[in-house]
Structures are given as C-alpha cells and as structure tokens.
Design a protein around this motif. Structure first.
Motif, mmCIF file in Angstrom:
data_model
loop_
_atom_site.group_PDB
_atom_site.id
_atom_site.type_symbol
_atom_site.label_atom_id
_atom_site.label_comp_id
_atom_site.label_asym_id
_atom_site.label_seq_id
_atom_site.Cartn_x
_atom_site.Cartn_y
_atom_site.Cartn_z
ATOM 1 N N UNK A 148 0.808 -1.213 0.000
ATOM 2 C CA UNK A 148 0.000 0.000 0.000
ATOM 3 C C UNK A 148 0.837 1.256 0.000
ATOM 4 N N UNK A 149 0.177 2.381 0.213
ATOM 5 C CA UNK A 149 -1.236 2.487 0.598
ATOM 6 C C UNK A 149 -2.171 2.304 -0.591
ATOM 7 N N UNK A 150 -3.302 1.653 -0.329
ATOM 8 C CA UNK A 150 -4.311 1.450 -1.360
ATOM 9 C C UNK A 150 -5.497 2.376 -1.113
ATOM 10 N N UNK A 151 -6.214 2.651 -2.186
ATOM 11 C CA UNK A 151 -7.428 3.447 -2.073
ATOM 12 C C UNK A 151 -7.214 4.944 -2.094
ATOM 13 N N UNK A 152 -5.986 5.391 -2.347
ATOM 14 C CA UNK A 152 -5.728 6.832 -2.385
ATOM 15 C C UNK A 152 -5.910 7.390 -3.795
ATOM 16 N N UNK A 153 -5.440 6.653 -4.795
ATOM 17 C CA UNK A 153 -5.617 7.137 -6.166
ATOM 18 C C UNK A 153 -7.100 7.118 -6.517
ATOM 19 N N UNK A 162 -7.899 -5.681 3.149
ATOM 20 C CA UNK A 162 -8.817 -5.472 4.281
ATOM 21 C C UNK A 162 -9.466 -6.770 4.720
ATOM 22 N N UNK A 163 -9.806 -7.628 3.763
ATOM 23 C CA UNK A 163 -10.424 -8.904 4.118
ATOM 24 C C UNK A 163 -9.451 -9.804 4.867
ATOM 25 N N UNK A 172 -6.919 -2.356 -10.105
ATOM 26 C CA UNK A 172 -6.051 -3.260 -9.348
ATOM 27 C C UNK A 172 -5.781 -2.713 -7.953
ATOM 28 N N UNK A 173 -5.629 -1.407 -7.854
ATOM 29 C CA UNK A 173 -5.438 -0.789 -6.540
ATOM 30 C C UNK A 173 -6.656 -1.020 -5.656
ATOM 31 N N UNK A 174 -7.845 -0.846 -6.223
ATOM 32 C CA UNK A 174 -9.076 -1.077 -5.453
ATOM 33 C C UNK A 174 -9.178 -2.541 -5.025
ATOM 34 N N UNK A 175 -8.883 -3.444 -5.945
ATOM 35 C CA UNK A 175 -8.960 -4.871 -5.635
ATOM 36 C C UNK A 175 -7.942 -5.254 -4.568
ATOM 37 N N UNK A 176 -6.731 -4.737 -4.679
ATOM 38 C CA UNK A 176 -5.695 -5.050 -3.691
ATOM 39 C C UNK A 176 -6.083 -4.532 -2.315
ATOM 40 N N UNK A 200 -8.973 -8.330 8.472
ATOM 41 C CA UNK A 200 -10.157 -8.145 9.311
ATOM 42 C C UNK A 200 -10.232 -9.262 10.343
ATOM 43 N N UNK A 201 -10.653 -8.960 11.569
ATOM 44 C CA UNK A 201 -10.777 -10.011 12.589
ATOM 45 C C UNK A 201 -11.864 -10.998 12.210
ATOM 46 N N UNK A 202 -11.572 -12.278 12.417
ATOM 47 C CA UNK A 202 -12.542 -13.320 12.078
ATOM 48 C C UNK A 202 -13.592 -13.432 13.168
ATOM 49 N N UNK A 203 -14.825 -13.695 12.749
ATOM 50 C CA UNK A 203 -15.945 -13.836 13.680
ATOM 51 C C UNK A 203 -16.528 -15.229 13.515
ATOM 52 N N UNK A 204 -16.627 -15.962 14.623
ATOM 53 C CA UNK A 204 -17.185 -17.311 14.597
ATOM 54 C C UNK A 204 -18.702 -17.214 14.566
ATOM 55 N N UNK A 205 -19.334 -17.639 13.454
ATOM 56 C CA UNK A 205 -20.794 -17.522 13.389
ATOM 57 C C UNK A 205 -21.511 -18.403 14.394
#
Length: 230
Positions: free
Chosen positions: A122-127, A205-206, A196-200, A209-214
């Motif tokens: 990154x950083x991603x999402x700036x452009x 982020x995925x 590609x920047x958006x996808x990366x 991200x903290x995992x949540x046990x359903x």
C-alpha cells in the motif's frame, strides 16, 4: 519478498536496462524508465530514512506504474506484434544480444516488478479514477511533441520514434487512426491500474479483518444489579 527487496530489484532492473545498449532519449521507453528509476530511488531513500514501507506521493506512484505498463504493452503488442522476446536474448551477435537483454529488462522485468509492488504494498485506495486523466497527459503530450518534432526537423536523428507516430507511412489519416487506438489502449491500462489498486485494498482489508465465529453466541452485557434504597 518485502518492499525493500522488491524496490531494490526494480532499481537494479531499470538501471541495468538503461545501461545495456543504446538508449536514446526520444524513445518513451527511455524517458519513462528514467522517471521510474528516479521515483523508486527516492522511495527507497525516503522509506529507509522514515523507517516505513509506505512510499511517498502515492498518486505519482500510480502514474509511474501506468507509464511503465504502457511501455511494456505498446512494445509487446504494437512493436513486437505479440512475439516472444526470448529468442532475441540468445542471438549470435553479442552486441545485439546485450541490447535485447536491456530492452527485456525495461519492457518486461521492470514493469512486472513495479506492477507487483503496486498490487502487494500500500497504501491502497488513495488514487482516484479521475487521476487517470492526469496520467494520460504525459504519453499524449509525448506523442504530440514527437509528431511536431519530426515534422519541423525532418533531418533529425530518430525522426519518429514509433511507427504509429509517423505520418509518412500511412498518411495523416492512418496516423490519426493509429493514435486513436493507442489512446484507447492507454485509457484502458490506466483504469486497470486503478482497478487493481481497489482490488488489492479490498483483499488486504479482508485478510486483516478479525474473524468472527458464526457459531459463537452473541455477547450480552450483564444487567446492572438493582439497588434497593433502604
């Protein structure tokens, strides 16, 4: 592979490619490679001094990525007509082989490494999508200047660096049609860089991200104990 190692490899590929063979300034390959080399060297110095992996000027970084990809794809698709560059690396003429190795580094290795750096770190999402309009100004301006240069200075060395800039081959109409195709290709490449920047950024982020046990029951806050006034 960390960003420091990858960016050092980019510098090595660009510097070696520029030094192997004759690299004339009128060619977009030479210009974009020099710009990219200056940016990546600056990035290495700044990130080492600041002890961070975040590169400076992320929008300029996007432009550099786009310009090198432009060099790679135009060279491969338009100039080489999609043919593999590998046979040129083992030709019998040593001087020609060295020159081909330099072009291989500039047209394939360096753009590939820069694209990898763009996707992984990154950083991603700036452009922004509209940044592509600014990125396009350089290659379009380059084409205009090279056409005017060739028309005004017919005896100059490397009059028209690329066939699609040469009106003497297929006439002015043919040149304009070829330029239109190139501009459309450039627009698609620039949008792909932002995509590609958006996808990366989304993937990053995925993954972080903290995992949540359903199956886990929802947490309930304990009710405050009732206080009785005696």
């Amino acid at each position: 592979m960390g960003p420091l190692i990858l960016r050092s490899a980019i510098v090595a590929a660009l510097a070696t490619g520029l030094l192997l063979g004759e690299r004339l300034l009128p060619y977009f390959t030479s210009q974009s490679s020099i710009i990219a080399l200056a940016y990546v060297v600056t990035t290495l110095v700044v990130t080492i001094q600041r002890r961070t992996s975040t590169p400076p000027a992320p929008r300029l970084r996007g432009a550099v990525t786009f310009w090198l990809l432009t060099t790679a794809l135009i060279s491969h698709i338009l100039n080489n007509r999609g043919e593999s560059p590998l046979p040129g690396l083992v030709v019998a003429d040593p001087a020609l082989a060295i020159d081909n190795w330099g072009l291989f580094l500039l047209h394939y290795v360096a753009p590939g490494l820069v694209l990898l750096d763009w996707a992984l770190f990154g950083p991603h999402g700036i452009v922004r999508w509209r940044d592509t309009l600014l990125w396009l100004l350089y290659p379009i301006g380059y084409g205009v200047v090279m056409i005017a240069r060739g028309a005004l200075l017919p005896e100059i060395n490397v009059r028209y660096p690329y066939p699609f800039l040469d009106p003497t081959l297929n006439g002015v109409d043919g040149m304009l049609l070829a330029l239109l195709r190139v501009v459309v290709m450039l627009a698609v490449i620039s949008l792909a860089v932002v995509a590609l920047d958006r996808l990366s950024g989304f993937v990053s982020r995925r993954l972080t991200a903290p995992s949540i046990d359903p199956a886990a029951p929802p947490s309930t806050a304990s009710a405050p104990s009732e206080v009785t006034d005696h």
